[in-house]
Scaffold this motif. Structure first.
Motif, PDB file in Angstrom:
ATOM      1  N   TYR A  65       0.840  -1.205   0.000  1.00 43.37           N
ATOM      2  CA  TYR A  65       0.000   0.000   0.000  1.00 43.37           C
ATOM      3  C   TYR A  65       0.869   1.246   0.000  1.00 43.37           C
ATOM      4  CZ  TYR A  65      -3.786  -3.206   0.952  1.00 43.37           C
ATOM      5  OH  TYR A  65      -4.685  -4.238   0.840  1.00 43.37           O
ATOM      6  N   SER A  67       0.954   5.265   1.028  1.00 38.12           N
ATOM      7  CA  SER A  67       0.291   6.223   1.918  1.00 38.12           C
ATOM      8  C   SER A  67       1.363   7.129   2.484  1.00 38.12           C
ATOM      9  CB  SER A  67      -0.393   5.441   3.050  1.00 38.12           C
ATOM     10  OG  SER A  67      -0.853   6.317   4.053  1.00 38.12           O
ATOM     11  N   GLY A 164     -13.139   6.839  -4.202  1.00 43.45           N
ATOM     12  CA  GLY A 164     -12.248   7.818  -4.825  1.00 43.45           C
ATOM     13  C   GLY A 164     -12.877   8.420  -6.072  1.00 43.45           C
ATOM     14  N   PRO A 190      -5.311  14.442  -4.061  1.00 41.29           N
ATOM     15  CA  PRO A 190      -5.672  13.242  -4.833  1.00 41.29           C
ATOM     16  C   PRO A 190      -5.095  13.273  -6.239  1.00 41.29           C
ATOM     17  CG  PRO A 190      -7.503  14.772  -4.814  1.00 41.29           C
ATOM     18  CD  PRO A 190      -6.425  15.394  -3.965  1.00 41.29           C
ATOM     19  N   ALA A 193      -4.328   6.960 -10.043  1.00 40.21           N
ATOM     20  CA  ALA A 193      -3.320   5.906  -9.874  1.00 40.21           C
ATOM     21  C   ALA A 193      -3.834   4.641 -10.557  1.00 40.21           C
ATOM     22  CB  ALA A 193      -3.072   5.653  -8.396  1.00 40.21           C
ATOM     23  N   SER A 248       1.301   4.498  -9.904  1.00 39.95           N
ATOM     24  CA  SER A 248       0.920   4.932  -8.551  1.00 39.95           C
ATOM     25  C   SER A 248       2.093   5.600  -7.834  1.00 39.95           C
ATOM     26  CB  SER A 248       0.441   3.738  -7.722  1.00 39.95           C
ATOM     27  OG  SER A 248      -0.663   3.127  -8.346  1.00 39.95           O
ATOM     28  N   VAL A 341      -7.946   3.621  -9.538  1.00 44.41           N
ATOM     29  CA  VAL A 341      -8.103   4.145  -8.185  1.00 44.41           C
ATOM     30  C   VAL A 341      -7.586   5.575  -8.078  1.00 44.41           C
ATOM     31  CG1 VAL A 341      -7.995   1.935  -6.939  1.00 44.41           C
ATOM     32  CG2 VAL A 341      -5.896   3.155  -7.449  1.00 44.41           C
ATOM     33  N   ARG A 343      -5.090   7.958  -5.805  1.00 42.46           N
ATOM     34  CA  ARG A 343      -4.053   8.011  -4.786  1.00 42.46           C
ATOM     35  C   ARG A 343      -4.292   9.269  -3.961  1.00 42.46           C
ATOM     36  NH1 ARG A 343       2.566   8.171  -5.191  1.00 42.46           N
ATOM     37  NH2 ARG A 343       2.715   8.619  -2.980  1.00 42.46           N
ATOM     38  N   GLU A 369     -11.525   3.757  -0.134  1.00 41.50           N
ATOM     39  CA  GLU A 369     -10.628   4.503  -1.014  1.00 41.50           C
ATOM     40  C   GLU A 369     -10.585   5.997  -0.706  1.00 41.50           C
ATOM     41  OE1 GLU A 369     -11.018   3.130  -5.151  1.00 41.50           O
ATOM     42  OE2 GLU A 369     -10.259   5.125  -5.676  1.00 41.50           O
ATOM     43  N   ASP A 372      -6.303   8.022   2.519  1.00 41.32           N
ATOM     44  CA  ASP A 372      -4.999   7.988   1.847  1.00 41.32           C
ATOM     45  C   ASP A 372      -4.275   6.648   2.097  1.00 41.32           C
ATOM     46  OD1 ASP A 372      -2.555   8.677   0.645  1.00 41.32           O
ATOM     47  OD2 ASP A 372      -1.769   9.417   2.559  1.00 41.32           O
ATOM     48  N   THR A 374      -3.576   3.504  -0.635  1.00 41.32           N
ATOM     49  CA  THR A 374      -3.821   3.054  -2.004  1.00 41.32           C
ATOM     50  C   THR A 374      -3.075   1.763  -2.263  1.00 41.32           C
ATOM     51  OG1 THR A 374      -3.909   5.366  -2.638  1.00 41.32           O
ATOM     52  CG2 THR A 374      -3.747   3.776  -4.437  1.00 41.32           C
ATOM     53  N   ASN A 381      -6.811  -3.307  -3.167  1.00 43.49           N
ATOM     54  CA  ASN A 381      -7.723  -2.203  -2.837  1.00 43.49           C
ATOM     55  C   ASN A 381      -9.023  -2.712  -2.225  1.00 43.49           C
ATOM     56  OD1 ASN A 381      -6.408   0.399  -3.472  1.00 43.49           O
ATOM     57  ND2 ASN A 381      -6.041  -0.678  -5.416  1.00 43.49           N
TER      58      ASN A 381
END
Ligand code: FDA
Length: 396
Positions: A65, A67, A164, A190, A193, A248, A341, A343, A369, A372, A374, A381
């Motif tokens: 992930y 973040s 998201g 945002p 991604a 991403s 998605v 990010r 989503e 933060d 991803t 996800n």
């Protein structure tokens, strides 16, 4: 005049995280209302995984992930694991298979996941409010007042599960981010991604003829991230799992470093075979790369149809370097229209990692989503959606 209803919890967004959270909270005896503005339930689940929903990944861990705070997701992921989700599937006799690197898909259809979650909500007594717009949210001494197109609701807890901004045409909005900003909850900017990357027209023009070619590569971005996945050449740029994964991590201005022959150190490989070799380089390399790509690259280097023994070591090294370390600089991405998605999202510093509640706002939760956190491509996800939803569902 529309009436004022009372409930314990309103969950906004009846997608992956929202349905899971509503079902968990209602199963504990809470009076839960689940609101969504869409007419069709959970469109993202339906279209996911090519219609078979890659619903989790057996190896999901915080390392998968992205973040600002990579440790934030640990607690929720540890408390609700892929095995927990599989137990739920087995209660509904949903058959599944592992495709690749721990990615689990339904044998039949992603609709089974939607039906299962909807059934969990029904069994627990969740009240549905589909095709309902949320007009305003206010905090008062009596609780949170949620004004909707179907009337007002006074609740103790609100869970924001509006996801998201990817694919607005199926109902994605920035509702969660706007609400966060309204309440001075910080948001990590945002951006799209898991998205194809594009190139300036003059940069990409020479590569257009490669459209449709796919091969396994090693890909890195100068901002971090490294994956061994399939790369797809398109008319506009690069796509396929390799590029979706690296997108991403990619930031504007970064170069992508792509090894088109990850198994072979090409310069040494060619120089070892060169002595006395009367074959053309095209023939010698024919097993290494798709034909169209090989011909293109050899022509680019002026080596097409040359006998290997006649090519200088310097030229072979240049060819080796350009295939083992192809560097290209994208100018952007296909944006939220094509991204899988978002990010970024609600800054995890604002949230309690055990409950997903905003630390400074009793009763306001963000999950899925919108937060933060991803995941990589490959079921991560959804696993975050299930895990964060469980955490909030248990806490409300
Ligand atoms: P989700 O998007 O599921 O739900 C949000 C809900 O909120 C929606 O029902 C929406 O209508 C509603 N909503 C939005 N704004 C609202 C508003 N203002 N008022 C009321 N309701 C509102 N992931 C994965 O792990 N495996 C996979 O195979 C795939 N495949 C995939 C394919 C494609 C094409 C996309 C676009 C995405 C994926 N994903 C994926 C990502 C995955 O779908 C995504 O991360 C989760 O659905 C996120 O779950 P959430 O519940 O947070 O949002």
């Amino acid at each position: 005049m529309k009436s004022l209803k009372k409930a314990d919890v309103v969950v906004i967004g009846a997608g992956a995280a929202g349905m899971m959270c509503a079902a968990v909270a209602a199963a504990k005896g809470k009076h839960v209302i689940l609101i969504d503005h869409a007419s069709k339930l959970a469109e993202k689940i339906r279209i996911s995984g090519g219609g078979r929903c890659n619903f989790t990944n057996l190896y999901a861990s915080p390392a998968n992930y992205i973040s600002e705070n990579p440790r934030f997701c640990r607690s929720a992921l540890a408390r609700y694991t892929p095995q927990d989700f599989l137990k739920l599937l087995s209660q509904y006799q949903i058959r599944w298979h592992e495709k690749h690197k721990g990615q689990l898909f339904c044998d039949d259809s992603s609709q089974q996941i939607i039906d299962m979650l909807a059934d969990e909500c029904d069994k627990a007594g969740v009240k549905w409010s589909m095709e309902t717009s949320v007009l305003n949210i206010d905090q008062s001494e009596a609780g949170w007042l949620v004004e909707t197109s179907a009337g007002s609701i006074l609740v103790n807890s609100i869970v924001i599960a509006t996801g998201g901004m990817a694919i607005p045409k199926i109902g994605a909005t920035d509702f969660g981010l706007k609400l966060a900003r309204q309440y001075k909850v910080k948001v990590v900017e945002p951006r799209p991604a898991l998205v194809p990357l594009t190139f300036a027209q003059d940069v990409w023009q020479p590569f257009v003829e490669l459209a449709g070619i796919s091969l396994e590569v090693n890909i890195r971005s100068s901002s971090g991230g490294e994956f061994r996945e399939d790369l797809l050449f398109t008319h506009r740029g690069l796509s396929g799992p390799a590029v979706l994964q690296i997108s991403s991590y990619w930031q504007h201005g970064d170069a992508l470093l792509i090894n088109l022959l990850p198994e072979v150190d090409l310069s040494s490989w060619l120089i070892e075979r060169k002595l006395g070799c009367k074959q053309q380089i095209n023939t010698v390399m024919s097993e290494l790369l798709p034909r169209r790509l090989l011909d293109f690259w050899l022509s680019k280097h002026g080596l097409m149809n040359k006998v290997l023994a006649d090519i200088s070591d310097k030229s072979l090294r240049q060819l080796g370097q350009s295939l083992n370390q192809w560097a290209v600089i994208p100018n952007g991405s296909e944006g939220f229209k094509k991204a899988e998605v978002m990010r970024g999202g609600v800054d995890t510093k604002e949230l309690d990692s055990k409950t997903m509640m905003v630390k400074k706002l009793e009763g306001l939760y963000f999950i899925g989503e919108a937060v933060d956190v991803t995941g990589w491509l490959g079921g991560y996800n959804f696993q975050w959606a299930w895990a964060s939803a469980q955490a909030a569902g248990q806490a409300v």
